[in-house]
Design an enzyme around this catalytic site. Structure first.
Site, PDB file in Angstrom:
ATOM      1  N   LYS A 142       1.098  -1.471   0.125  1.00 40.17           N
ATOM      2  CA  LYS A 142      -0.067   0.110   0.213  1.00 40.17           C
ATOM      3  C   LYS A 142       0.820   1.107  -0.058  1.00 40.17           C
ATOM      4  CE  LYS A 142      -4.599   1.917   2.029  1.00 40.17           C
ATOM      5  NZ  LYS A 142      -4.147   3.065   2.524  1.00 40.17           N
ATOM      6  N   LYS A 163      -6.392  -8.035  -2.395  1.00 42.22           N
ATOM      7  CA  LYS A 163      -7.326  -8.151  -3.431  1.00 42.22           C
ATOM      8  C   LYS A 163      -7.834  -8.904  -4.157  1.00 42.22           C
ATOM      9  CE  LYS A 163      -5.674  -4.072  -5.378  1.00 42.22           C
ATOM     10  NZ  LYS A 163      -4.977  -3.021  -6.471  1.00 42.22           N
TER      11      LYS A 163
HETATM   12  P1  NAD Z   1      -6.796   5.113   1.809  1.00 41.70           P
HETATM   13  O1  NAD Z   1      -5.665   6.113   1.641  1.00 41.70           O
HETATM   14  O2  NAD Z   1      -6.287   4.004   3.231  1.00 41.70           O
HETATM   15  O3  NAD Z   1      -6.713   3.841   1.268  1.00 41.70           O
HETATM   16  C1  NAD Z   1      -7.345   3.864  -0.192  1.00 41.70           C
HETATM   17  C2  NAD Z   1      -5.829   4.703  -0.992  1.00 41.70           C
HETATM   18  O4  NAD Z   1      -4.594   3.425  -0.832  1.00 41.70           O
HETATM   19  C3  NAD Z   1      -6.588   4.087  -2.787  1.00 41.70           C
HETATM   20  O5  NAD Z   1      -7.130   5.721  -3.235  1.00 41.70           O
HETATM   21  C4  NAD Z   1      -4.676   4.034  -3.430  1.00 41.70           C
HETATM   22  O6  NAD Z   1      -5.431   6.105  -3.230  1.00 41.70           O
HETATM   23  C5  NAD Z   1      -4.654   3.764  -1.903  1.00 41.70           C
HETATM   24  N1  NAD Z   1      -3.437   2.765  -2.892  1.00 41.70           N
HETATM   25  C6  NAD Z   1      -2.101   2.318  -2.055  1.00 41.70           C
HETATM   26  N2  NAD Z   1      -1.735   1.910  -3.000  1.00 41.70           N
HETATM   27  C7  NAD Z   1      -2.660   1.185  -3.060  1.00 41.70           C
HETATM   28  C8  NAD Z   1      -2.753  -0.160  -4.260  1.00 41.70           C
HETATM   29  N3  NAD Z   1      -1.776  -1.465  -4.350  1.00 41.70           N
HETATM   30  N4  NAD Z   1      -3.904  -0.684  -4.390  1.00 41.70           N
HETATM   31  C9  NAD Z   1      -5.116  -0.646  -4.189  1.00 41.70           C
HETATM   32  N5  NAD Z   1      -4.748   1.795  -3.827  1.00 41.70           N
HETATM   33  C10 NAD Z   1      -3.344   1.529  -2.905  1.00 41.70           C
HETATM   34  O7  NAD Z   1      -8.245   5.635   2.326  1.00 41.70           O
HETATM   35  P2  NAD Z   1      -8.671   7.484   1.770  1.00 41.70           P
HETATM   36  O8  NAD Z   1      -9.799   6.963   1.834  1.00 41.70           O
HETATM   37  O9  NAD Z   1      -7.601   7.981   0.734  1.00 41.70           O
HETATM   38  O10 NAD Z   1      -8.272   7.519   2.870  1.00 41.70           O
HETATM   39  C11 NAD Z   1      -7.823   7.352   3.900  1.00 41.70           C
HETATM   40  C12 NAD Z   1      -6.388   7.254   5.285  1.00 41.70           C
HETATM   41  O11 NAD Z   1      -5.964   8.839   4.954  1.00 41.70           O
HETATM   42  C13 NAD Z   1      -7.050   7.260   6.882  1.00 41.70           C
HETATM   43  O12 NAD Z   1      -6.897   5.860   7.415  1.00 41.70           O
HETATM   44  C14 NAD Z   1      -6.167   8.027   7.566  1.00 41.70           C
HETATM   45  O13 NAD Z   1      -4.524   7.539   7.311  1.00 41.70           O
HETATM   46  C15 NAD Z   1      -5.834   9.038   6.151  1.00 41.70           C
HETATM   47  N6  NAD Z   1      -6.611  10.214   6.778  1.00 41.70           N
HETATM   48  C16 NAD Z   1      -5.506  11.237   7.291  1.00 41.70           C
HETATM   49  C17 NAD Z   1      -6.449  12.661   8.408  1.00 41.70           C
HETATM   50  C18 NAD Z   1      -4.925  12.898   9.477  1.00 41.70           C
HETATM   51  O14 NAD Z   1      -5.146  13.755   9.963  1.00 41.70           O
HETATM   52  N7  NAD Z   1      -4.027  12.710   9.266  1.00 41.70           N
HETATM   53  C19 NAD Z   1      -7.161  12.698   7.587  1.00 41.70           C
HETATM   54  C20 NAD Z   1      -7.945  12.233   6.488  1.00 41.70           C
HETATM   55  C21 NAD Z   1      -7.313  10.979   5.956  1.00 41.70           C
END
Ligand code: NAD
Length: 332
Positions: free
Chosen positions: A120, A291
């Protein structure tokens, strides 16, 4: 107070308070690229909200952050609408929760499945569109349905092919990230110039990509890993593993670590391997993604309003905690 001892009214009050905090943090993270808190702090509160909403479904609101993708389009960018939404992803934090995910999948499809397991990557999601093998449009995820047109910015990145090895029309998706070395150099330059440094490579990548001046993007040394083929059927690709190989052949930069795992034991070995190698990688990762490998099964499993049912992220413990755990292991 534990959720099990709450009344619905108490849960509703608590959920409202959590949503205010989470909306503020989401705005800072997704829209301003400038988070105030660490991801695990956000994840903890997000999971508290999920737990309340699961126990009292009547308190769920349509605009709750659990029901939508968090980003928003910045002013100054043209809007691009995603015909197929760019969703978020469910996450788990323990082996037990992975087992629950696997049980859910098996129950749904009626048998055991292979998983394609990938790193990820800690960056931001992008979409790239090609017509007759030529790069024509690039965008951010935005709110999942509408993203920002960043075609010119993405065109400055070396690993985004301008012409594919075959003259085909397709859309792919993946991650744009800033390698660790580029991040360290950028922050040194920011400090030397008296500017604020970036909190982490993810926010530096997002801030560098969402720039109206493409010269800034070009100077930032961004890179990409592409992992989603949007319409695999049209090119006779039937598994996620094959999709990544196919995109590699077309000229995209794909991550070389993907592996097909036939059991959760194999998945766990992969997790342990890359959690151990995490610090040595040239780019940041915050977990691994499982996946369902068979794309027809993926299609059948579908998605909720926010996340696909066929994939899950296993998030690594925050780095400080991971260090503590390792220290304890060394002393016993
Ligand atoms: P996410 O980033 O946890 O997961 C989805 C994303 O993972 C996808 O959109 C893609 O961009 C990514 N990704 C990376 N490698 C991948 C792979 N091999 N296959 C598929 N996808 C891959 O989810 P999200 O909704 O984008 O964000 C939520 C996360 O963002 C939260 O879990 C949190 O950790 C972070 N966040 C942090 C804050 C903060 O204030 N620190 C605020 C909001 C969100």
């Amino acid at each position: 107070k534990p959720v099990t001892e709450m009344t619905e009214a108490e849960a509703n009050d608590q959920a409202k308070k959590l949503r205010v905090i989470l909306d503020k943090w989401s705005n800072e993270y997704y829209t301003q690229d400038n988070p105030e808190v660490e991801d695990h702090e956000y994840d903890d509160k997000y999971n508290d909200l999920l737990e309340l909403e699961a126990a009292f479904p009547a308190i769920i609101t349509n605009d709750s952050i659990t029901q939508r993708v968090g980003g928003q389009v910045l002013e100054g960018f043209t809007k691009i609408s995603h015909e197929i939404p760019m969703l978020s992803m469910g996450d788990v934090f323990s082996r037990d929760e992975l087992v629950e995910f696997d049980n859910r999948i098996q129950k749904n499809v009626g048998h055991q499945v292979d998983y394609n397991v990938e790193l990820k990557i800690d960056g931001l999601a992008i979409s790239l569109v090609y017509e007759d093998g030529k790069f024509v449009q690039g965008s951010t995820r935005g709110d999942g349905n509408i993203g920002e047109d960043i075609t010119k910015n993405l065109a400055t990145i070396d690993s985004v092919p301008k012409t594919l090895s075959r003259p085909i029309s397709l859309e792919v998706r993946g991650e744009c990230y800033m390698p660790k070395e580029a991040f360290a150099t950028l922050n040194q330059q920011q400090v030397a110039a008296g500017k604020d440094s970036f909190a982490n490579p993810r926010n530096a990548a997002a801030g560098s990509l969402r720039q109206l001046d493409t010269k800034v993007t070009k100077a930032r040394k961004l890179d990409t890993f592409i992992y989603t083929l949007v319409d695999p059927e049209s090119v006779n690709v039937t598994t996620q593993h094959q999709a990544i190989q196919f995109m590699e052949e077309l000229g995209f930069h794909t991550n070389p670590t993907q592996a097909v795992c036939a059991s959760l034991d194999e998945v766990w070995d992969y997790i342990e391997k890359y959690e151990g190698q995490r610090d040595d990688l040239a780019y940041g990762i915050d977990g691994i993604v499982l996946k369902v490998n068979d794309l027809e099964l993926e299609r059948q499993l579908g998605h909720t309003v926010k996340v696909p049912r066929w994939e899950i992220a296993y998030k690594f413990p925050p780095e400080e905690e991971a260090t503590v755990v390792r220290d304890i292991e060394w002393t016993v």
